[in-house]
Motif scaffolding. Structure first.
Motif, PDB file in Angstrom:
ATOM      1  N   GLY A  63      -2.162   2.808   6.588  1.00  0.00           N
ATOM      2  CA  GLY A  63      -1.086   1.948   6.103  1.00  0.00           C
ATOM      3  C   GLY A  63      -1.304   0.497   6.486  1.00  0.00           C
ATOM      4  N   ALA A  64      -1.732   0.278   7.720  1.00  0.00           N
ATOM      5  CA  ALA A  64      -1.973  -1.086   8.181  1.00  0.00           C
ATOM      6  C   ALA A  64      -3.126  -1.735   7.409  1.00  0.00           C
ATOM      7  CB  ALA A  64      -2.267  -1.092   9.680  1.00  0.00           C
ATOM      8  N   VAL A  65      -4.174  -0.970   7.183  1.00  0.00           N
ATOM      9  CA  VAL A  65      -5.331  -1.506   6.455  1.00  0.00           C
ATOM     10  C   VAL A  65      -4.931  -1.837   5.016  1.00  0.00           C
ATOM     11  CG1 VAL A  65      -7.625  -0.944   5.548  1.00  0.00           C
ATOM     12  CG2 VAL A  65      -7.026  -0.349   7.915  1.00  0.00           C
ATOM     13  N   PHE A  66      -4.238  -0.900   4.359  1.00  0.00           N
ATOM     14  CA  PHE A  66      -3.817  -1.154   2.980  1.00  0.00           C
ATOM     15  C   PHE A  66      -2.840  -2.316   2.898  1.00  0.00           C
ATOM     16  CE2 PHE A  66      -5.394   3.112   1.889  1.00  0.00           C
ATOM     17  CZ  PHE A  66      -6.130   2.772   0.770  1.00  0.00           C
ATOM     18  N   TYR A  67      -1.934  -2.406   3.852  1.00  0.00           N
ATOM     19  CA  TYR A  67      -0.983  -3.514   3.840  1.00  0.00           C
ATOM     20  C   TYR A  67      -1.715  -4.851   3.894  1.00  0.00           C
ATOM     21  CZ  TYR A  67       2.792  -6.659   4.962  1.00  0.00           C
ATOM     22  OH  TYR A  67       3.667  -7.709   4.936  1.00  0.00           O
ATOM     23  N   ARG A  68      -2.634  -4.961   4.829  1.00  0.00           N
ATOM     24  CA  ARG A  68      -3.382  -6.212   4.961  1.00  0.00           C
ATOM     25  C   ARG A  68      -4.170  -6.512   3.695  1.00  0.00           C
ATOM     26  NH1 ARG A  68      -4.607  -8.508  10.038  1.00  0.00           N
ATOM     27  NH2 ARG A  68      -5.876  -9.943   8.814  1.00  0.00           N
ATOM     28  N   ARG A  69      -4.746  -5.499   3.084  1.00  0.00           N
ATOM     29  CA  ARG A  69      -5.592  -5.716   1.900  1.00  0.00           C
ATOM     30  C   ARG A  69      -4.780  -6.057   0.660  1.00  0.00           C
ATOM     31  NH1 ARG A  69      -8.445  -7.763  -1.210  1.00  0.00           N
ATOM     32  NH2 ARG A  69     -10.091  -6.782  -2.372  1.00  0.00           N
ATOM     33  N   LEU A  70      -3.643  -5.389   0.494  1.00  0.00           N
ATOM     34  CA  LEU A  70      -2.902  -5.506  -0.757  1.00  0.00           C
ATOM     35  C   LEU A  70      -1.723  -6.473  -0.698  1.00  0.00           C
ATOM     36  CD1 LEU A  70      -2.870  -1.733  -1.702  1.00  0.00           C
ATOM     37  CD2 LEU A  70      -4.353  -3.508  -2.628  1.00  0.00           C
ATOM     38  N   MET A  71      -1.192  -6.735   0.487  1.00  0.00           N
ATOM     39  CA  MET A  71       0.055  -7.489   0.577  1.00  0.00           C
ATOM     40  C   MET A  71      -0.087  -8.842   1.273  1.00  0.00           C
ATOM     41  SD  MET A  71       1.953  -5.381  -1.002  1.00  0.00           S
ATOM     42  CE  MET A  71       3.629  -5.878  -0.694  1.00  0.00           C
ATOM     43  N   THR A  72      -1.267  -9.138   1.790  1.00  0.00           N
ATOM     44  CA  THR A  72      -1.479 -10.417   2.456  1.00  0.00           C
ATOM     45  C   THR A  72      -2.730 -11.072   1.874  1.00  0.00           C
ATOM     46  OG1 THR A  72      -2.899  -9.594   4.240  1.00  0.00           O
ATOM     47  CG2 THR A  72      -0.516  -9.428   4.587  1.00  0.00           C
ATOM     48  N   PRO A  73      -2.880 -12.368   2.094  1.00  0.00           N
ATOM     49  CA  PRO A  73      -4.057 -13.030   1.537  1.00  0.00           C
ATOM     50  C   PRO A  73      -5.351 -12.698   2.281  1.00  0.00           C
ATOM     51  CG  PRO A  73      -2.676 -14.614   2.702  1.00  0.00           C
ATOM     52  CD  PRO A  73      -1.935 -13.315   2.680  1.00  0.00           C
ATOM     53  N   GLU A  74      -5.252 -12.141   3.481  1.00  0.00           N
ATOM     54  CA  GLU A  74      -6.442 -11.861   4.280  1.00  0.00           C
ATOM     55  C   GLU A  74      -6.572 -10.374   4.590  1.00  0.00           C
ATOM     56  OE1 GLU A  74      -8.820 -14.046   5.213  1.00  0.00           O
ATOM     57  OE2 GLU A  74      -7.728 -15.585   4.101  1.00  0.00           O
ATOM     58  N   PRO A  75      -7.645  -9.728   4.153  1.00  0.00           N
ATOM     59  CA  PRO A  75      -7.858  -8.330   4.548  1.00  0.00           C
ATOM     60  C   PRO A  75      -8.139  -8.242   6.050  1.00  0.00           C
ATOM     61  CG  PRO A  75      -9.682  -9.110   3.191  1.00  0.00           C
ATOM     62  CD  PRO A  75      -8.696 -10.229   3.283  1.00  0.00           C
ATOM     63  N   LEU A  76      -7.979  -7.080   6.590  1.00  0.00           N
ATOM     64  CA  LEU A  76      -8.250  -6.841   8.009  1.00  0.00           C
ATOM     65  C   LEU A  76      -9.706  -7.181   8.301  1.00  0.00           C
ATOM     66  CD1 LEU A  76      -6.787  -5.607  10.524  1.00  0.00           C
ATOM     67  CD2 LEU A  76      -7.965  -3.489   9.961  1.00  0.00           C
ATOM     68  N   ARG A  77      -9.904  -7.998   9.320  1.00  0.00           N
ATOM     69  CA  ARG A  77     -11.268  -8.387   9.698  1.00  0.00           C
ATOM     70  C   ARG A  77     -11.849  -7.345  10.650  1.00  0.00           C
ATOM     71  NH1 ARG A  77      -8.426 -12.852  11.359  1.00  0.00           N
ATOM     72  NH2 ARG A  77      -9.239 -12.464  13.455  1.00  0.00           N
ATOM     73  N   THR A  78     -13.145  -7.242  10.660  1.00  0.00           N
ATOM     74  CA  THR A  78     -13.840  -6.302  11.528  1.00  0.00           C
ATOM     75  C   THR A  78     -13.451  -6.496  12.988  1.00  0.00           C
ATOM     76  OG1 THR A  78     -15.697  -6.279   9.982  1.00  0.00           O
ATOM     77  CG2 THR A  78     -16.121  -5.439  12.182  1.00  0.00           C
ATOM     78  N   ASP A  79     -13.305  -7.749  13.409  1.00  0.00           N
ATOM     79  CA  ASP A  79     -12.981  -8.011  14.814  1.00  0.00           C
ATOM     80  C   ASP A  79     -11.536  -7.654  15.170  1.00  0.00           C
ATOM     81  OD1 ASP A  79     -12.133 -10.252  13.247  1.00  0.00           O
ATOM     82  OD2 ASP A  79     -12.032 -11.468  15.064  1.00  0.00           O
ATOM     83  N   GLU A  80     -10.725  -7.287  14.183  1.00  0.00           N
ATOM     84  CA  GLU A  80      -9.335  -6.884  14.430  1.00  0.00           C
ATOM     85  C   GLU A  80      -9.155  -5.364  14.493  1.00  0.00           C
ATOM     86  OE1 GLU A  80      -6.576 -10.173  12.353  1.00  0.00           O
ATOM     87  OE2 GLU A  80      -7.830  -9.046  10.947  1.00  0.00           O
ATOM     88  N   VAL A  81     -10.162  -4.622  14.092  1.00  0.00           N
ATOM     89  CA  VAL A  81     -10.034  -3.167  13.991  1.00  0.00           C
ATOM     90  C   VAL A  81      -9.766  -2.529  15.345  1.00  0.00           C
ATOM     91  CG1 VAL A  81     -11.248  -1.030  13.390  1.00  0.00           C
ATOM     92  CG2 VAL A  81     -11.387  -3.019  11.878  1.00  0.00           C
ATOM     93  N   GLU A  82     -10.503  -2.921  16.368  1.00  0.00           N
ATOM     94  CA  GLU A  82     -10.328  -2.324  17.685  1.00  0.00           C
ATOM     95  C   GLU A  82      -8.891  -2.511  18.193  1.00  0.00           C
ATOM     96  OE1 GLU A  82     -12.149  -2.707  22.169  1.00  0.00           O
ATOM     97  OE2 GLU A  82     -13.427  -3.243  20.475  1.00  0.00           O
ATOM     98  N   GLY A  83      -8.344  -3.679  18.019  1.00  0.00           N
ATOM     99  CA  GLY A  83      -6.974  -3.943  18.439  1.00  0.00           C
ATOM    100  C   GLY A  83      -5.964  -3.120  17.659  1.00  0.00           C
ATOM    101  N   LEU A  84      -6.185  -2.959  16.357  1.00  0.00           N
ATOM    102  CA  LEU A  84      -5.296  -2.135  15.538  1.00  0.00           C
ATOM    103  C   LEU A  84      -5.321  -0.691  16.018  1.00  0.00           C
ATOM    104  CD1 LEU A  84      -3.469  -1.571  13.110  1.00  0.00           C
ATOM    105  CD2 LEU A  84      -5.556  -1.315  11.735  1.00  0.00           C
ATOM    106  N   VAL A  85      -6.520  -0.159  16.221  1.00  0.00           N
ATOM    107  CA  VAL A  85      -6.641   1.228  16.684  1.00  0.00           C
ATOM    108  C   VAL A  85      -5.952   1.386  18.034  1.00  0.00           C
ATOM    109  CG1 VAL A  85      -8.268   3.010  17.446  1.00  0.00           C
ATOM    110  CG2 VAL A  85      -8.727   1.709  15.357  1.00  0.00           C
ATOM    111  N   ALA A  86      -6.180   0.457  18.948  1.00  0.00           N
ATOM    112  CA  ALA A  86      -5.550   0.536  20.272  1.00  0.00           C
ATOM    113  C   ALA A  86      -4.031   0.489  20.159  1.00  0.00           C
ATOM    114  CB  ALA A  86      -6.058  -0.602  21.150  1.00  0.00           C
ATOM    115  N   THR A  87      -3.518  -0.341  19.280  1.00  0.00           N
ATOM    116  CA  THR A  87      -2.061  -0.445  19.098  1.00  0.00           C
ATOM    117  C   THR A  87      -1.496   0.852  18.554  1.00  0.00           C
ATOM    118  OG1 THR A  87      -2.193  -2.826  18.768  1.00  0.00           O
ATOM    119  CG2 THR A  87      -0.241  -1.710  17.902  1.00  0.00           C
ATOM    120  N   VAL A  88      -2.093   1.392  17.511  1.00  0.00           N
ATOM    121  CA  VAL A  88      -1.592   2.618  16.891  1.00  0.00           C
ATOM    122  C   VAL A  88      -1.686   3.802  17.844  1.00  0.00           C
ATOM    123  CG1 VAL A  88      -2.028   4.317  15.057  1.00  0.00           C
ATOM    124  CG2 VAL A  88      -1.980   1.869  14.528  1.00  0.00           C
TER     125      VAL A  88
END
Length: 92
Positions: A63-88
């Motif tokens: 959901g977070a990945v799709f939200y960033r890709r479809l609803m914001t001007p910037e898709p999730l960057r590679t350097d943000e993935v680790e933080g997203l996983v840790a948060t979830v």
């Protein structure tokens, strides 16, 4: 021109609302993709890491990945993935 899945997703969702065959294909594809996430999270759980329900965690990550890709001007960057996983997964 190169197309990605996210480029086609709005049309697939729109068509799925009207076409049962396309809806089944889309759901089957989505289930296969999510299964990889669930398996990876389950492996973390089996390694002793405290992980919430792997199915729900996979949905939250997707959901977070799709939200960033479809609803914001910037898709999730590679350097943000680790933080997203840790948060979830509740590691932060």
């Amino acid at each position: 021109m190169s197309w990605t899945t996210s480029d086609c997703l709005p049309a697939v969702l729109d068509g799925s609302a009207r076409d049962t065959g396309l809806r089944k294909l889309h759901h089957r594809y989505s289930t296969q993709r999510r299964t990889r996430w669930v398996e990876a999270i389950t492996r973390l759980q089996e390694s002793g890491q405290p992980v919430p329900d792997p199915e729900r965690a996979a949905e939250a990550l997707a959901g977070a990945v799709f939200y960033r890709r479809l609803m914001t001007p910037e898709p999730l960057r590679t350097d943000e993935v680790e933080g997203l996983v840790a948060t979830v997964l509740g590691e932060r």
